[in-house]
Design an enzyme around this catalytic site. Sequence first.
Site, mmCIF file in Angstrom:
data_model
loop_
_atom_site.group_PDB
_atom_site.id
_atom_site.type_symbol
_atom_site.label_atom_id
_atom_site.label_comp_id
_atom_site.label_asym_id
_atom_site.label_seq_id
_atom_site.Cartn_x
_atom_site.Cartn_y
_atom_site.Cartn_z
ATOM 1 N N CYS A 137 0.831 -1.210 0.000
ATOM 2 C CA CYS A 137 0.000 0.000 0.000
ATOM 3 C C CYS A 137 0.866 1.260 0.000
ATOM 4 C CB CYS A 137 -0.909 -0.029 1.222
ATOM 5 S SG CYS A 137 -1.867 1.479 1.407
ATOM 6 N N CYS A 140 -0.404 4.140 2.204
ATOM 7 C CA CYS A 140 -0.191 3.945 3.649
ATOM 8 C C CYS A 140 1.276 4.143 4.031
ATOM 9 C CB CYS A 140 -0.553 2.524 4.084
ATOM 10 S SG CYS A 140 -1.982 1.822 3.333
ATOM 11 N N ASP A 141 2.191 3.610 3.228
ATOM 12 C CA ASP A 141 3.572 3.469 3.685
ATOM 13 C C ASP A 141 4.594 4.330 2.935
ATOM 14 O OD1 ASP A 141 2.655 1.574 5.493
ATOM 15 O OD2 ASP A 141 2.918 -0.075 4.080
#
Length: 310
Positions: A137, A140-141
């Site tokens: 992701c 997200c990261d």
Amino acid sequence: MTENRKKEKLVIIGGGPAGLSAAIYAARAGLDPVVINGPEPGGQITTTSELENYPGFPGGIGGFDLMQKVTEQALSFDARLEYEIVEKVDFKKREFLIDTDMTNYQAEAVIIATGAEPRMLGLDRENELRGSGISYCATCDGAFFRNKEIAIVGGGDTALWEATFLTKFASKVYLLHRRDEFRGTKILGDRVKANEKIEILWNTEIKELTGENKLSGINVENNKTNEAYHIDLSGVFIAIGHKPRSGLFKDFIDIDQGGYIITDAKQQTSLAGVYAAGDVQDDVYRQVITAAASGAKAAMQIEKYFASVE
Ligand code: NDP
């Protein structure tokens, strides 16, 4: 055990675009739906992308923001949202049984909108290094890799969009694709090709992940020339598609070879009273707009289903 069951008219399993759109339509139709939100409230779109092509948002909208609005809208019509995870279902009888980690339900009709989850490459240590350099992701990261060198694997729209997104943070992004042309759309491919921070490695596959407790590099091979070499990097984003979350239902309804729930044009599965919507039954379009539309269709059909059985 039936006496301990919570009786519901309609249970919607999954709280992504398909499940929540179904909830909006069903709640407005007075079907008093309960949505079991599952492990990823709001669905994959909350973590994977910025939407540039969702109608009504000319400047684009973040997946998380969109799903917050959709959730508010479902709640405004009194749809109930339960933050529970379905562990087991039994659809042998017409009163469909759904057991979550917290509640046992009995439903007159069900919409399955469980979506899909990221596919893994299947490399040794891929799971062990998840969260320590391996991610599925970018949204997200990505920010964890500021000024670092990273790689992304895949040649579809997700990999192309995420490669560009990751250049906001990373000093360099290697894009590894197993073939010599992208599967994704030309506009996204052209953006990737024009980005100076991205180096495309065609016909290239990861053979090994290296590093002790966290990822420090990859051993790769060119599948045309067999040239093998090592790249030092801090992160690898894997964007090679998704697999449908249909396992719980496979003993009760028809599922195709890819694991997708088979539905007719009205979203009905092989079992009367059980409908499916969104990515769990769609191996072609997989867009928020198509997932939402199929959820709306399923809810409208369920109204008709109730009218026919009552
Ligand atoms: P796709 O299935 O479209 O692409 C998966 C990619 O991963 C392919 O290039 C495939 O290679 C590669 N791949 C699959 N398995 C492996 C493997 N084991 N090893 C190496 N590579 C592998 O998935 P996406 O997630 O990219 O897209 C899903 C859907 O979502 C699509 O319909 C897409 O259009 C849509 N989408 C749309 C966006 C938008 O902005 N409109 C943004 C993101 C997604 P190969 O090509 O060789 O098969």
